[in-house]
Enzyme design. Structure first.
Site, PDB file in Angstrom:
ATOM      1  N   LYS A  80       5.383 -22.676 -77.808  1.00 49.82           N
ATOM      2  CA  LYS A  80       5.867 -23.224 -76.539  1.00 49.82           C
ATOM      3  C   LYS A  80       5.448 -24.683 -76.459  1.00 49.82           C
ATOM      4  CE  LYS A  80       7.552 -21.336 -72.517  1.00 49.82           C
ATOM      5  NZ  LYS A  80       8.281 -20.094 -72.238  1.00 49.82           N
ATOM      6  N   GLY A 180      12.959 -14.033 -54.802  1.00 50.47           N
ATOM      7  CA  GLY A 180      13.491 -15.231 -55.463  1.00 50.47           C
ATOM      8  C   GLY A 180      14.908 -14.957 -55.921  1.00 50.47           C
TER       9      GLY A 180
HETATM   10  N1  LIG Z   1      15.793 -18.635 -66.781  1.00 45.69           N
HETATM   11  C1  LIG Z   1      15.531 -17.763 -67.755  1.00 45.69           C
HETATM   12  O1  LIG Z   1      16.364 -17.524 -68.637  1.00 45.69           O
HETATM   13  C2  LIG Z   1      14.223 -17.011 -67.757  1.00 45.69           C
HETATM   14  C3  LIG Z   1      13.850 -16.290 -68.897  1.00 45.69           C
HETATM   15  C4  LIG Z   1      12.671 -15.543 -68.879  1.00 45.69           C
HETATM   16  C5  LIG Z   1      11.869 -15.556 -67.741  1.00 45.69           C
HETATM   17  N2  LIG Z   1      12.244 -16.293 -66.644  1.00 45.69           N
HETATM   18  C6  LIG Z   1      11.373 -16.253 -65.461  1.00 45.69           C
HETATM   19  O2  LIG Z   1      12.106 -15.714 -64.347  1.00 45.69           O
HETATM   20  C7  LIG Z   1      11.705 -16.353 -63.140  1.00 45.69           C
HETATM   21  C8  LIG Z   1      12.908 -16.985 -62.463  1.00 45.69           C
HETATM   22  O3  LIG Z   1      13.475 -17.941 -63.325  1.00 45.69           O
HETATM   23  P1  LIG Z   1      14.733 -18.818 -62.865  1.00 45.69           P
HETATM   24  O4  LIG Z   1      15.199 -19.538 -64.076  1.00 45.69           O
HETATM   25  O5  LIG Z   1      15.681 -17.980 -62.098  1.00 45.69           O
HETATM   26  O6  LIG Z   1      14.017 -19.869 -61.912  1.00 45.69           O
HETATM   27  P2  LIG Z   1      14.582 -20.557 -60.601  1.00 45.69           P
HETATM   28  O7  LIG Z   1      13.654 -21.682 -60.295  1.00 45.69           O
HETATM   29  O8  LIG Z   1      16.042 -20.831 -60.708  1.00 45.69           O
HETATM   30  O9  LIG Z   1      14.437 -19.390 -59.501  1.00 45.69           O
HETATM   31  C9  LIG Z   1      13.236 -19.059 -58.893  1.00 45.69           C
HETATM   32  C10 LIG Z   1      13.508 -18.895 -57.398  1.00 45.69           C
HETATM   33  O10 LIG Z   1      12.319 -18.452 -56.781  1.00 45.69           O
HETATM   34  C11 LIG Z   1      12.181 -19.111 -55.543  1.00 45.69           C
HETATM   35  N3  LIG Z   1      10.795 -19.076 -55.109  1.00 45.69           N
HETATM   36  C12 LIG Z   1       9.765 -19.882 -55.478  1.00 45.69           C
HETATM   37  N4  LIG Z   1       8.657 -19.540 -54.825  1.00 45.69           N
HETATM   38  C13 LIG Z   1       8.967 -18.473 -54.047  1.00 45.69           C
HETATM   39  C14 LIG Z   1       8.235 -17.670 -53.132  1.00 45.69           C
HETATM   40  N5  LIG Z   1       6.958 -17.896 -52.885  1.00 45.69           N
HETATM   41  N6  LIG Z   1       8.877 -16.647 -52.515  1.00 45.69           N
HETATM   42  C15 LIG Z   1      10.190 -16.447 -52.728  1.00 45.69           C
HETATM   43  N7  LIG Z   1      10.930 -17.175 -53.575  1.00 45.69           N
HETATM   44  C16 LIG Z   1      10.336 -18.187 -54.225  1.00 45.69           C
HETATM   45  C17 LIG Z   1      12.723 -20.507 -55.811  1.00 45.69           C
HETATM   46  O11 LIG Z   1      13.101 -21.157 -54.607  1.00 45.69           O
HETATM   47  C18 LIG Z   1      13.911 -20.210 -56.715  1.00 45.69           C
HETATM   48  O12 LIG Z   1      15.112 -20.029 -55.996  1.00 45.69           O
HETATM   49  C19 LIG Z   1      10.596 -17.358 -63.541  1.00 45.69           C
HETATM   50  O13 LIG Z   1       9.363 -16.721 -63.418  1.00 45.69           O
HETATM   51  C20 LIG Z   1      10.895 -17.621 -65.005  1.00 45.69           C
HETATM   52  O14 LIG Z   1       9.738 -18.017 -65.720  1.00 45.69           O
HETATM   53  C21 LIG Z   1      13.393 -17.009 -66.625  1.00 45.69           C
HETATM   54  C1  LIG Z   2      13.650 -19.664 -75.247  1.00 43.14           C
HETATM   55  C2  LIG Z   2      13.778 -19.582 -73.756  1.00 43.14           C
HETATM   56  C3  LIG Z   2      15.118 -19.163 -73.344  1.00 43.14           C
HETATM   57  C4  LIG Z   2      12.657 -18.748 -73.274  1.00 43.14           C
HETATM   58  C5  LIG Z   2      12.520 -18.561 -71.779  1.00 43.14           C
HETATM   59  N1  LIG Z   2      12.121 -19.778 -71.142  1.00 43.14           N
HETATM   60  C6  LIG Z   2      11.492 -17.452 -71.594  1.00 43.14           C
HETATM   61  O1  LIG Z   2      10.479 -17.603 -70.950  1.00 43.14           O
HETATM   62  O2  LIG Z   2      11.729 -16.370 -72.107  1.00 43.14           O
END
Ligand SMILES: NC(=O)c1ccc[n+]([C@@H]2O[C@H](COP(=O)([O-])OP(=O)(O)OC[C@H]3O[C@@H](n4cnc5c(N)ncnc54)[C@H](O)[C@@H]3O)[C@@H](O)[C@H]2O)c1
Ligand SMILES: CC(C)C[C@H](N)C(=O)O
Length: 367
Positions: A80, A180
């Site tokens: 990472k 969220g």
């Molecule tokens: N985007 C991906 O492909 C991906 C992959 C693996 C894991 N994740 C994880 O999934 C989660 C969401 O990712 P995302 O890309 O949708 O992010 P994002 O920032 O688009 O969405 C997160 C949402 O949570 C809200 N939020 C923040 N604090 C909050 C609170 N205290 N209460 C309620 N809502 C709150 C934000 O306003 C936002 O709308 C993160 O933890 C991220 O690490 C994302």
């Molecule tokens: C490689 C990425 C798409 C990984 C993503 N940010 C995760 O936490 O899984």
């Protein structure tokens, strides 16, 4: 922090500091383990309070990717990057180009993608300097934004968890509380709504809540109230550390299944919910859809093939439940065991010498 002591404890391979004065780049690349293949993990841009905090985050996240990639069945190790800075103010083209050149210098030991604070547009800039980047625009024949893929994987994993808890994987009529409704959860809510689930949502962003209410008929609650709502399934899709001493006593859900990384504040919280009989779908197994999708780019992106592999998150979650039963342990420990068993098996099989050095990246180099 005594760096080498910490790296030795969790068996990290490499930690790199990348600095470019002109563009303001300050990046830390952590490579945890490359037993299964090159380390793939996203780049996080964040306003860290100290360099130590940034280093700790890079190390912790890199190790998480080793486990995520191994449990997903990918031939990839874990790494990472964190870039120190404000993603709303400090980004510039030269910064991501400089970062791309540092990645190129690693000659494929580390491959990057999006994470919190970085976008497809940033990956496209990195791509100007290196081949070792994924999650780039579909215009380049790539997979683009990983969020819809992550959402689909969470949906599949949630169905497997529902089957474990309720005896059927149908989500029709199930009440699902979503914390969220950002990039991932918006798409997750769409899948759940299409299957006939009833949604309760919260977000600190009012527009995101409004969209879910209008498009999916969701009921909105205040952010602090989401833990205690009457529901079948709780889907944490915002922050880490939200399963903790304060929230656990409020939970009414029988299942926890969501996209957020690092949902358990501490491992002992995984023990507590296990003792309460809550079915927990471990975060890094259920949220692997994004990384599975970007990893497919290494073979020449094929959406159908990627989605088939993401569908298997259902089976991966079932495997975790089976290990938990086999060994009489909570599911978060079973997920670690799934990943560690695969890494160990491959470590042993790799001990045989292979003349042609066949490598996952050899296809890419030929492009
Ligand atoms: N985007 C991906 O492909 C991906 C992959 C693996 C894991 N994740 C994880 O999934 C989660 C969401 O990712 P995302 O890309 O949708 O992010 P994002 O920032 O688009 O969405 C997160 C949402 O949570 C809200 N939020 C923040 N604090 C909050 C609170 N205290 N209460 C309620 N809502 C709150 C934000 O306003 C936002 O709308 C993160 O933890 C991220 O690490 C994302
Ligand atoms: C490689 C990425 C798409 C990984 C993503 N940010 C995760 O936490 O899984």
């Amino acid at each position: 922090m005594e760096l080498f002591k910490y790296m030795e404890k969790y068996d990290y391979e490499q930690l790199l500091f990348c600095q470019d004065k002109e563009s303001g780049l300050k990046a830390i690349i952590a490579i945890h383990d490359t037993t299964l293949g090159p380390a793939l993990g996203g780049t996080r841009m964040w306003m860290y309070n100290s360099e130590e905090e940034a280093i700790e985050d890079a190390l912790r996240l890199a190790r998480g990717m080793t486990y995520k990639n191994a449990a997903a069945g990918l031939n990839l190790g874990g790494g990472k990057t964190v870039i120190i800075g404000d993603p709303r103010k400090d980004k510039n083209e030269a910064m991501f180009r400089a970062f791309g050149r540092f990645i190129q210098g690693l000659n494929g030991r580390y491959i990057t993608a999006e994470d919190v604070g970085t976008t497809v547009a940033d990956m496209d800039i990195i791509y100007q300097e290196t081949d070792y980047v994924t999650g780039i625009s579909p215009e380049f024949g790539s997979s683009g934004n990983p969020s819809p893929a992550t959402a689909y994987g969470v949906y599949r994993g949630m169905k497997a968890a529902a089957k474990e808890a309720f005896g059927s994987d149908s989500l029709e009529g199930k009440v699902i509380a979503v914390q969220g409704v950002g990039n991932v959860a918006y798409h997750l809510c769409r899948h759940l709504h299409e299957e006939g689930a009833q949604l309760i949502v919260t977000d600190i962003n009012k527009e995101a809540v409004q969209r879910a209410v209008e498009e999916f008929g969701a009921k909105a609650v205040d952010p602090n109230d989401i833990y205690g709502v009457d529901c079948d399934i709780f889907a944490p899709c915002a922050l880490g550390g939200i399963i903790n001493d304060q929230t656990i006593p409020q939970l009414k859900a029988k299942v926890i299944a969501g996209s957020a990384n690092n949902q358990l504040k501490e491992p002992r919280h995984g023990d507590i919910i296990h003792e309460m009989g809550i079915v927990y779908a471990p975060d890094y197994v259920i949220n692997a859809g994004g990384v599975i999708n970007v990893a497919d780019e290494l073979y020449g992106y094929n959406r159908e093939r990627a989605m088939k592999k993401i569908e298997q998150i259902y089976d991966n979650i079932e495997k975790v439940f089976a290990i938990a039963k086999r060994d009489g342990i909570p599911t978060y420990q079973a997920a670690d065991r799934l990943a560690e068993e695969r890494i160990e098996t491959m470590r042993k099989s790799r001990s045989q010498f292979l003349q042609n050095g066949h490598h996952i990246l050899s296809r890419r180099r030929g492009r």
